[in-house]
Structures are given as structure tokens and as C-alpha cells.
Design an enzyme around this catalytic site. Structure first.
Site, short mmCIF file in Angstrom:
data_model
loop_
_atom_site.label_atom_id
_atom_site.label_comp_id
_atom_site.label_asym_id
_atom_site.label_seq_id
_atom_site.Cartn_x
_atom_site.Cartn_y
_atom_site.Cartn_z
CG HIS A 169 -1.98 -1.02 0.99
ND1 HIS A 169 -2.01 -1.86 0.02
CD2 HIS A 169 -2.97 -1.20 1.81
CE1 HIS A 169 -2.94 -2.74 0.10
NE2 HIS A 169 -3.72 -2.28 1.33
NE ARG A 458 -5.97 -6.67 -1.54
CZ ARG A 458 -6.37 -5.42 -0.87
NH1 ARG A 458 -7.35 -5.33 -0.46
NH2 ARG A 458 -5.67 -4.37 -1.58
CD GLU A 568 -12.16 -4.40 1.29
OE1 GLU A 568 -11.32 -3.24 1.21
OE2 GLU A 568 -12.63 -5.17 0.30
CG ASP A 605 -12.04 0.06 1.06
OD1 ASP A 605 -12.26 0.85 0.27
OD2 ASP A 605 -10.89 -0.82 0.95
NE ARG A 643 -5.71 -2.55 14.15
CZ ARG A 643 -6.35 -1.71 14.95
NH1 ARG A 643 -6.44 -0.30 14.33
NH2 ARG A 643 -7.22 -1.99 15.74
NE ARG A 775 -6.53 0.54 -5.48
CZ ARG A 775 -6.94 -0.79 -5.33
NH1 ARG A 775 -7.44 -1.10 -4.13
NH2 ARG A 775 -6.90 -1.46 -6.06
#
Length: 976
Positions: A169, A458, A568, A605, A643, A775
């Protein structure tokens, strides 16, 4: 309105990490040291800056002084003076000034990290009271205060595992090249403070600091190309090479000592307190650059790293284990190695050894060395096979490793050999030798194997639905997408129970379906020990899980990856219990999971969907519900906490994050993502890595053995009502106000964040849409840039105000005092408010937002003020960060403020220019009339693509914008 649980819970909370603090004397010392170190690095940097830019250095001095004046006075006239000074800069000067303040913020972060590491080390030495509880203190508390039996603690610790998963991320805005230099500065600062240096050594250390600062200044801090997933993987693996691999056995030795203090033996050799995972190269959710070939590359890369690290350790053991006494079993193993060596005198095995190593240890009189030389040679052979696989992309990696008898397929044989050496030393009385370096290597091999970190895969649930639809439509069975949940489940269960193949070899596939099927086929060719879980993002139903299981079966993934639904949005969190109950009640699936299930819950999310408060309560409740349904079916549930680093994405101190979970939901196992800048904060330095492992071990052990009592029903009802009110307030603005999207895109640099090249993944899952498809990272990142942090607090003020108006202030204060979950939620909110600055928000609005939208801005600023007042009322604080425990944080923010203010002003200026160009204004009209750059300035302005292709002026504006974004990002780090 005190709770009957209040006394016991209050006494427990008073001993929690969040309330432990260093002594007032130590606090004063640390505050003085932080100021002293900040001054040292700032003056050193400015001295370097002055060498290269003597005239501009005077302007930087003035700008810094004006920024300090404004931060202290909050005067409009001071701000106007600062703004005029910055607006008078030429484009090349703007780049250099923005870069200077960005560097100063990063150097300030170095001072904070150095001070923190010193405090943690002093706490372990008993010189100050720890700010957080260590595992040793947790053991003492469990035995002496809570009455736990030492043998029960030992059993819990031996079966405990914390799985930390490094993700790609993109929230780390700083280049790896810069991080390395800052790391060297941090090490030099540690030497300066922690070692008795002679005058010469002190001068040499100061010279080293100056050298690294100059190196950082002369390095381009902007990524000029977007990183590939392979780049992200390599960057993630550096933390294993630098801190984690060597740090883990040191930490485990401290655990052994802590256990000894309560009369227990050391950890057994098969204990695994930590495991590590990764998403870099496996997370294809909305990332078209993560292909099956990418996944193959990063798996091989991680295995090569693991093999190299283990080879180094084995070589060290070969030098250490020179003894000749050994058990018959080890001597026989040595004889077999010697026989193999002799028999292969003309073969490839000997050639590998001759070409790679000397043969000085090939003596039967040194059996340990002889046996370990074979391990070393086989590790080298394993690396050779992996390199060959990299060069030949069509090779099946698993088959290639299995085809070579001298290569290791996994760590099983290697561990057996190391254990043979260990047992031999123990049997011959060389206990201390066995429990020295050999024990460390055994533990490293046990934890990291030949894979280093297991790669999770994923993908978004809709992609699997499309693949299943392609199959059923081609076979004439109907459209899977159009079936309801019952029909999907019936079909999937029948196919899983059936024996015939479902996937036609000639299936026509769109590129998206081909990628899904290609991924599963690639997984079937990779070593299973390199693979972790298959995460389904945006999971909604039980069929989402079974579809992935079926696709694995059809593509030959054996053993299958465990399938983990990721819930989410708020609706998905509420439906999660139903979905998992349906899965557990399906006989085929229940048999398939063998009593173990993992579920992931998404903080980012859910927060974007419902606001932070509603999401936090939704996440709290779903953990309770999932644990309850797992208990009903006697399934051991592991919760995977997705997280982020910021509070808006569920971030916060690790120990508080664990201990604030619902009672009984952590039972010895937990998975947690480690994202972006958090990797550097938690594992960038050995002391930090040690501290991170200590925090997680301590918190999970206490959460397992001594969870807090259930909150009273009145607290739960109050929290549920506040969640409902806050969600409605949040959505009324974000989803229902037609002005909001335009306001958000105008006031923040959300549309410009892609210029930063900080991650391989696009900012949106799909190219169309707005807030829903955006996002969570750019959503939070953009609001952080303008220092408003709207996603964290929006809706909270209404909820707190409603409760206060209803006469429930005393109840809220009781909840804050005695309920860990509620306390952490409000404490994190207070920290965010302390980092926000409404004056800066107003500046962005005046400059970037159309006048007709200013009404919305005024409403939001009013909500901000009301939320802050309500928060302080509940916390009984006169102002933000007014408690003793937050004094150090307050000082950190005050020291940062003069560095970040100029960056905000420069960012606004750049956004105005770039948006004017996008709106059609000719560049010539925006270029200052006196803009006549020198050759040196042209070189600076032309580094980016716009500077080289269009005009240096535009390139300079773009670079200044990017640097300002990076600098503000650095300013918002480390303070949580």
C-alpha cells in the site's frame, strides 16, 4: 452514571501501556534532547544548504523565522508576510526551498526515532519507566497481579503466533535511497549519545552526519518512474536483511530470559512466536501490473533472499562448530557426506563445491563442519536452481526444485540436519554451545525457512464471479453472474463434491478472466511453503469463498491456499456472520478447513464507507460475532486486521490496537498488515524492530490470558447509538451533499497524487466513478495534505453532542475512563485534531475552491470546531494534548509546525498554476515576466518529463508540488 465494572476495569486500565509514562524528570530530559538534536540536524543541514546555495540560504532563514512567528502568533499579518516571501520565489528557488523544508521534516523524524529508541532501551535497562509494557513485565503482571499459573503462561506463549504482513500500500512517500541515508544519520546520532566517544571520534561522527545530510540533499528525492511490483517486493525484503532476520533470535533470547524469571524453561525449538507475510507482487486487487509472471518473480526473489541469508548463517556455524566429540548419529551423517563427496569426485556435486568454496572443512574429524558443509553446498545448489528458473520463465519452479536431488525443496531436511547437530551437542554435554549461535540459526530456519515471507494473493470478488460466469456460460449451464446466492452455492458444492473437471481447455477468455485463471495455474507451479492466504477483497457472500476454492481445485493448486474473505464496507461487516455461518454449515467446506478459519476485516474501506467512529464500532461487533459463530462450530478463528498507518485507516500504536479489541477475540493468533511508512517506523532500525516484536508478543499474550471484561450493555447501546448518528452525519456530507465531490477534488490534491509515483497501483479500482471507487489511501492521504483529516472526525461531533444533550456526559466520561476501546478511539481522535489546522484549510479553500462552494467549507469548519469542543468535554481536557502523557507529542508537533507551513503555501501555489493550465490557460500567461533561468536553474527545472518536453517552468511547478506532498506526508508521520 458509573458502571458496576468500573472499579476493576479502571484499575486494569491504569496499568495499561497507554497510561504508563516515563517519569516527569525523564520526560523533561527527553524534551530537552529532542530540541537539542533537532537544532543540531537543522543547523547542519542549513550549513550544507548554504555551501551550495549561499544567496538562497538567507531566504530560507527568513522564511523559517516567519513560519515560526506565524505558528506562535496565529496572526493574519504574519501569515501574509510568509505568503509574500514564498510567492516571490522563482520556480527553481521554489523547488529548492520546498526540498529544504521537506528534508528538515525528515531529519526531524530521525531525531524523534533516535530519542524513542533510546527511551525504549533505557526502559529495558530499568533506567526509566517504560511507556509501554514489555513481555517481561506482562509475565510478571500475569503471575503476581492476576494469579496466572506460570505453566499456563508458558503453554500459551509456546502456541502463540503473530503474523505480520507487509503490504504494497503506497503510503511511504520517501524514496528508499533517502531512507538509507536517514538510517545512517540515525545510527550516527545513536553513537553520539550512547557511546563514550573521544573528541576525535565525536568529530568523526559529526562529519559522518554532515556527509549523509549532504548526500541526501544532493539526491533527487522524487521518484522519476512508477515502481513495479517487483521493486516494491525488493524494498520490502530489505527490512528482513537489515533488521528482522538478525533481530528475531535476539528477541527470542530475551523471551527465554523472561520465562526463566517465572521459573519456566526456554521456548521449545518448534515455537514460532512470529511469522511474516507479504502482499507485494501478490495483491492484484485493481492493480493491472501484478500478473502471474510478477507473482512468480517475487516468490523466487524471496526464496533467493532466504537462501542467501541462511547460507551466511550456516557458514558462521561452520567456523564455530569445530569440536570433534559427537553422537554416533552425527558421525554417521558425517560419514555419509564424506562418502557422497568422494563418490562425486568426477561429478557435478564436487564441481559445485570446487567452484564455490574451499574444501578445508572436509574432514571426518570435524563432523559438524563436514555435515554443515553439505548444507552449505545444497543451499548454493538451491540458489542455482532458482536463478535458472528466473532465466527461464516457462519452468515449473516446484518441479525444478524437486528434480534436483541436491537442491532443497523446503526447509524440512535442513531443519533435521540442524536439529541433529543440536541434539548431538546437548548429548555430549556442550549445552552452552548448542544454545548459542546454533539455536539462533535453528529459530531463523524455523521462522523464515527457505521462503522468508509467505506471499498472500489478493483479488476482488467480482473477478472470480466473472471467471465462473465465463465457464458456466461456455458450458451452456447459464450465467453464473445472474444466479442468486442459493443457486450459486448449490452449483459450487456439487462441483466440489464431483470428480469430473469443470474448466474446459479451450475456454474463450477475456484478458481479465485469463489473468484470474492464469494466476491460479501459476500458483500450482510455485512451492507451497512460499504461499500464504488467498484474500478475497470486497467479500459479500459464502459463494465468494467457495468460488475461489473451486478455481484452485480446477487449476491444480495442491495443497490449496487457505481462502480468507475480506469484509470491508459496513454492509459487508454486518453480513459477515451470516456468510460464515453458511460456510461452516456446509459439510464439504467444514471438512475442508480442518477446524481452522481466517477472516480479514478492513479498516480503511469501512472507514471510507461509514466514517471512523461507525466503522470502529462495526469492526468491534463483527469480531465478536465471527468469534461466536466460530465457537458454535468449534472452529479456531484467526482475525486478520487490515490496518493502515493513519488513524483514518485504523492506524495507531500496536499494543493499543491489540488490547482494544473485543474481549475473547484474540486467542493466541493474530494477523496484522504493516503498510507503507509503518514498515520504516516499526522495522527500519534494530531497536524499533525489537520493540515492535516485544509489543505484539506482550499484547497478544495478555489479550489471550487476561482479556478485559465485557463492556456493560448500557455502554454497548450508547456506542451503537453514537455509531448510527455519526454514520448518518458522515454520509449526509460525503454521499448526499451534491457539492461534496467537487469541493473535495478542489480543496485537496487528490487528482494530483498520481504524479508522486509512490506505488505501482492505480488510485482507483476502476477508471470510472468517484468516492466509491477511489481507494481509501488517496482518500485519507488527500485530506491529510490539507491538514483537515475529515474522514477521521466527520460525524463524531454530532454523535457526542447528541449524547451530551441527552444528559449522558457522565456516562461518556465513565466509558472513556474504563473502556479501553472507547479510550483508544478518543485518544487517537485527539491526536488527529492536534495535527489539524483550520487556518491552513481556509487558505486552501480561498485559493482553490469556487466561491459558491465556500458555504460547504464553512459548514465543515464549524463541524470541526464543534467536534473538538465535544471531544475535550468528554475527555475532561482544557485543550488538546493537555495531559502529562501527551506533553512529548505536543512538543513534537510544535517543532514540526514551522517546517510544514511553508510547504502548504507552496503546494497551494502549485495547484493553482497546474489547474489553470489544465483549464486551458496558456503557459506563457502564467510564467513570470522576469523568468530568465540560468543554465544551472534550467538543469534543475528540466528533470521531470514536463520540464524536458514542454517548458522548464511547468516542470519546476510539478516538482515543487510533488516535494510539498512528500514533505507534508513526512510531517504527519511518527506523531501517532
Amino acid at each position: 452514571m458509573a458502571s458496576p465494572l468500573a472499579p476493576s476495569m479502571s484499575s486494569a486500565l491504569s496499568a495499561l501501556p497507554g497510561n504508563l509514562g516515563i517519569s516527569s524528570y525523564a520526560l523533561e530530559v527527553n524534551q530537552a534532547l529532542l530540541k537539542e538534536d533537532d537544532d543540531l540536524l537543522r543547523q547542519t543541514f542549513l550549513s550544507v544548504f548554504r555551501e551550495h546555495h549561499p544567496q538562497l540560504a538567507n531566504k530560507v532563514d527568513v522564511i523559517f523565522a516567519l513560519a515560526q512567528a506565524w505558528c506562535l502568533s496565529e496572526s493574519d499579518s504574519d501569515f501574509e508576510m510568509l505568503e509574500k516571501r514564498l510567492e516571490a520565489l522563482t520556480p527553481d528557488e521554489s523547488i529548492l526551498v520546498s526540498s529544504a523544508f521537506s528534508q528538515l521534516l525528515n531529519l526531524h523524524n530521525v531525531t524523534e526515532e533516535s530519542i524513542t529508541a533510546r527511551v525504549e532501551k533505557a526502559a529495558r535497562l530499568g533506567e526509566v519507566e517504560a511507556a509501554t509494557r514489555s513481555t517481561n513485565k506482562s509475565l510478571q503482571r500475569l503471575v503476581n497481579k492476576l494469579g496466572s499459573k506460570p505453566e499456563d503462561i508458558y503453554a500459551a506463549l509456546c502456541s502463540q503466533t503473530v503474523d505480520l504482513v507487509f503490504t504494497a500500500h503506497p503510503t511511504q512517500a520517501t524514496r528508499q535511497s533517502m531512507l538509507k541515508k536517514y538510517g545512517e544519520i540515525r545510527h550516527a546520532m545513536d553513537r553520539l549519545h550512547n557511546t563514550r566517544l573521544s573528541n576525535y571520534e565525536r568529530l568523526e561522527t559529526l562529519d559522518e552526519i554532515r556527509s549523509q545530510i549532504q548526500g541526501a540533499w544532493r539526491t533527487d528525492e522524487i521518484r522519476r518512474r512508477k515502481p513495479t511490483p517487483q521493486d516494491e517486493s525488493r524494498e520490502g525484503l530489505t527490512y528482513f536483511h537489515e533488521t528482522i532476520y538478525s533481530g528475531l533470535p535476539v528477541f527470542l533470547r530475551r523471551i527465554d530470559t523472561a520465562l526463566k524469571n517465572i521459573g519456566q524453561p526456554p521456548l521449545p525449538l518448534d515455537a514460532k512466536l512470529f511469522s511474516f507475510g507479504a502482499w507485494m507482487g501478490g495483491d492484484r486487487d485493481g492493480n493491472p501490473f501484478v500478473t502471474p509472471e510478477t507473482t512468480r518473480d517475487v516468490v523466487i526473489g524471496a526464496r533467493l533472499s532466504a537462501t542467501s541469508l541462511l547460507t551466511d548463517q550456516v557458514e558462521k556455524l561452520m567456523y564455530e562448530l569445530s569440536m570433534w566429540r559427537a553422537t554416533p548419529e552425527l558421525k554417521e551423517a558425517a560419514r555419509l557426506v564424506q562418502a557422497k563427496y568422494s563418490a562425486g569426485a568426477e561429478g557435478s556435486f564436487l564441481e559445485t563445491k570446487k567452484n564455490t568454496y574451499d574444501v578445508v572443512f572436509m574432514s571426518i574429524n570435524e563432523p559438524f563442519r563436514l555435515v554443515l558443509s553439505d548444507v552449505r553446498a545444497r543451499l548454493q545448489r538451491t540458489k542455482d536452481v532458482l536463478h535458472h528458473c528466473l532465466e527461464h520463465s516457462s519452468m515449473n519452479v516446484t518441479e525444478a526444485l524437486e528434480a534436483d536431488p541436491e537442491a532443497y525443496r523446503d526447509e524440512t531436511e535442513l531443519l533435521a540436519t540442524l536439529r541433529l547437530c543440536y541434539d548431538s551437542l546437548m548429548a555430549t554435554g556442550d549445552v552452552h554451545i548448542a544454545n548459542s549461535q546454533l539455536l539462533d540459526v535453528l529459530r531463523q530456519a524455523r521462522t523464515f525457512g527457505l521462503f522468508l515471507c509467505r506471499l498472500d494473493i489478493r483479488q476482488e470478488s467480482v473477478k472470480h464471479t466473472e471467471a465462473m460466469d465465463a465457464i458456466t456460460s461456455y458450458l451452456g449451464l447459464g450465467s453464473y453472474k445472474e444466479w442468486d446466492e442459493d443457486k450459486r452455492m448449490e452449483f459450487l458444492i456439487n462441483e466440489l463434491n464431483g470428480k469430473r473437471p469443470l474448466l474446459p481447455p479451450d475456454l474463450p477468455m477475456t484478458p481479465e478472466v485469463a489473468d484470474v485463471i492464469g494466476t491460479f495455474r501459476m500458483l500450482s507451479q510455485l512451492p507451497s511453503d512460499s504461499l500464504g492466504a488467498y484474500i478475497i477483497s470486497m467479500s459479500h457472500t459464502a459463494s465468494d469463498v467457495l468460488a475461489v476454492v473451486l478455481l484452485q481445485k480446477e487449476c491444480g493448486v495442491d495443497p490449496m491456499l487457505r481462502v480468507v474473505p475480506l469484509f470491508e464496507t459496513l454492509d459487508d461487516l454486518e453480513y459477515a456472520e451470516t456468510a460464515m455461518r453458511q460456510l461452516f454449515s456446509t459439510p464439504w467446506y467444514f471438512e475442508h478447513i480442518k477446524g481452522k478459519q481466517e477472516c480479514m476485516i478492513g479498516y480503511s474501506d469501512s472507514g471510507k464507507d461509514a466514517g471512523r467512529l461507525a466503522a470502529a464500532w462495526g469492526l468491534y461487533e463483527v469480531q465478536e460475532k465471527l468469534t461466536k459463530v466460530a465457537d458454535e462450530y468449534s472452529v479456531h478463528l484467526t482475525l486478520f486486521h487490515g490496518r493502515g498507518g493513519t488513524v483514518g485507516r485504523g492506524g495507531g500504536p500496536a499494543h493499543l490496537a491489540v488490547l482494544s479489541q473485543p474481549p475473547g477475540t484474540i486467542r493466541g493468533t493474530i494477523r496484522v498488515t504493516v503498510q507503507g511508512e509503518v514498515m520504516e517506523q516499526q522495522f527500519g532500525e534494530k531497536e524499533s524492530a525489537f520493540h515492535t516484536m516485544d509489543l505484539y508478543t506482550s499484547a497478544v499474550l495478555e489479550a489471550t490470558l487476561a482479556p478485559f471484561k465485557e463492556p456493560p450493555q448500557l455502554w454497548r447501546e450508547t456506542m451503537a447509538e453514537m455509531a448510527r448518528i455519526s454514520c448518518a452525519g458522515y454520509r449526509a456530507v460525503v454521499r448526499e451533499d451534491p457539492r461534496f465531490v467537487t469541493f473535495f477534488q478542489s480543496i485537496t490534491p487528490v487528482n494530483e497524487l498520481g504524479r508522486m509515483n509512490i506505488g505501482s497501483r492505480p488510485a482507483k479500482r476502476r477508471s470510472h466513478g468517484s468516492i466509491d471507487t477511489l481507494r481509501a489511501i488517496p482518500w485519507i492521504f488527500a485530506w491529510t495534505q490539507v491538514r483537515f483529516h475529515l474522514p477521521v472526525w466527520l460525524g463524531v461531533g454530532e454523535a457526542l453532542a447528541k449524547m451530551i444533550e441527552a444528559g449522558k456526559l457522565e456516562l461518556l466520561q465513565d466509558m472513556y475512563t474504563n473502556w479501553m476501546f472507547f479510550r483508544v478511539t478518543l485518544d487517537m481522535l485527539e491526536m488527529v485534531f492536534a495535527k489539524a489546522d483550520p487556518r491552513v484549510v481556509k487558505m486552501y479553500e480561498r485559493a482553490l475552491v469556487d466561491a459558491e462552494l465556500h458555504g460547504l467549507g464553512d459548514q465543515l469548519l464549524k463541524k470541526f470546531d464543534e467536534t473538538e469542543r465535544a471531544l475535550l468535554t468528554v475527555m475532561k481536557h482544557s485543550r488538546l494534548l493537555s495531559s502529562t502523557s501527551t506533553a512529548f507529542l505536543q512538543q513534537k508537533l510544535q517543532l514540526r509546525a514551522p517546517y510544514v507551513a511553508p510547504l502548504n503555501i507552496l503546494q497551494v501555489r502549485c495547484l493553482k498554476v497546474l489547474r489553470a493550465i489544465e483549464a486551458g490557460t496558456p503557459v506563457e500567461e502564467l510564467v513570470p515576466a522576469d523568468f530568465k533561468p540560468s543554465e544551472k536553474a534550467l538543469a534543475l527545472l528540466s528533470r521531470g518529463p514536463s520540464g524536458a518536453v514542454q517548458q522548464p517552468f511547468v516542470g519546476g511547478v510539478e516538482d515543487t508540488l510533488i516535494i510539498s506532498i512528500k514533505g507534508i506526508s513526512a510531517a504527519m508521520q511518527n506523531t501517532g
